[in-house]
Enzyme design. Structure first.
Site, short mmCIF file in Angstrom:
data_model
loop_
_atom_site.label_atom_id
_atom_site.label_comp_id
_atom_site.label_asym_id
_atom_site.label_seq_id
_atom_site.Cartn_x
_atom_site.Cartn_y
_atom_site.Cartn_z
N GLY A 82 -19.13 4.37 12.54
CA GLY A 82 -18.79 5.64 13.15
C GLY A 82 -19.74 6.79 12.91
N ASP A 89 -17.93 10.06 9.74
CA ASP A 89 -17.65 10.67 11.05
C ASP A 89 -16.41 11.54 10.96
OD1 ASP A 89 -15.95 8.48 10.70
OD2 ASP A 89 -16.32 7.63 12.68
N ASP A 134 -9.72 11.59 7.40
CA ASP A 134 -8.32 11.89 7.72
C ASP A 134 -7.43 11.60 6.51
OD1 ASP A 134 -8.44 9.11 8.11
OD2 ASP A 134 -7.99 9.23 10.24
N PHE A 150 -6.06 11.53 18.64
CA PHE A 150 -6.96 10.39 18.52
C PHE A 150 -8.23 10.73 19.30
CE2 PHE A 150 -8.80 6.23 19.12
CZ PHE A 150 -8.69 5.72 17.83
N VAL A 151 -9.33 10.92 18.57
CA VAL A 151 -10.57 11.39 19.18
C VAL A 151 -11.63 10.30 19.20
CG1 VAL A 151 -10.15 13.82 18.65
CG2 VAL A 151 -11.36 12.40 16.99
N ASP A 199 -14.92 5.73 17.73
CA ASP A 199 -14.57 4.73 18.73
C ASP A 199 -13.08 4.47 18.81
OD1 ASP A 199 -14.12 1.54 17.42
OD2 ASP A 199 -14.47 3.27 16.12
N ARG A 211 -18.18 5.14 21.64
CA ARG A 211 -19.12 5.72 20.67
C ARG A 211 -20.26 6.45 21.37
NH1 ARG A 211 -17.90 3.56 15.67
NH2 ARG A 211 -17.15 1.41 15.59
#
Length: 193
Positions: A53, A109, A112, A166-167, A173, A179
């Site tokens: 990521g 990336d 969370d 959800f990004v 991805d 991506r």
């Protein structure tokens, strides 16, 4: 010939444009350059990207750091093909560089739950790193479950605070797709549900 859908059509909304990402990466790289230039240590940092990521963010970041750096990757998997972390990140690729006595900047990336970062800080400490800083493009504190501690004089570098969506894009991805989007956007729920 069948027509293929455009991946942009799967995006509900764009959160950060290519220009916004570029400016933010330059800002973070300037902070890192400043902090390590003014550090009492003569050692330049080892930049360790979390594959896959962080690869685009890491590439742009290191191009903007004005110091001699070394770069390596570690692979930590906590999502598989889903949208919810398993909570138990698995390391499937070791760093190749010797980080003993070095200052490491771990590049993510997105942070969370904090599980992966916590696990990787412990891993790098066990490898002998003197300090571990965390550099994340996106920080999603609303989902934090583990409050990780940086190692030594490590710092936390963060680009944007991410809302609880959800990004995808710019390296992030869903099921190994999206991506390559040059921006970060919210994936339409019907795509992943």
């Amino acid at each position: 010939m069948s027509s293929r859908r455009c991946i942009d059509d799967d995006i509900l909304t764009v959160l950060w444009t290519q220009d916004q990402l570029s400016h933010k990466v330059e800002d973070i790289a300037s902070q890192i350059t400043h902090d390590f230039s003014s550090s009492s240590s003569s050692c330049c940092p080892v930049i360790v990207g979390v594959a896959t990521g962080a690869f685009l963010f890491l590439a742009d970041l290191v191009r903007n750091i004005k110091l001699p750096v070394t770069v390596d990757f570690v692979r930590a998997e906590s999502y598989g093909s889903g949208t919810v972390s398993t909570g138990v990140p698995k390391l499937s690729c070791d760093v190749k560089l010797d980080v003993t006595g070095k200052h490491v900047v771990l590049v993510e990336d997105i942070v969370d739950t904090g599980n992966t970062v916590s696990r990787l800080i412990s891993y790098l400490e066990a490898k002998g790193a003197t300090s571990v800083s965390v550099c994340t493009l996106l920080d999603k504190p609303a989902r934090r479950k583990v409050h990780f501690e940086l190692l030594g004089d490590g710092k936390f570098y963060s680009g944007f605070e991410c809302p609880d969506y959800f990004v995808v894009g710019y390296g992030l991805d869903f099921n190994e797709q999206y991506r390559n989007l040059p921006y970060i956007g919210v994936l339409k729920p019907e795509i992943y549900k």
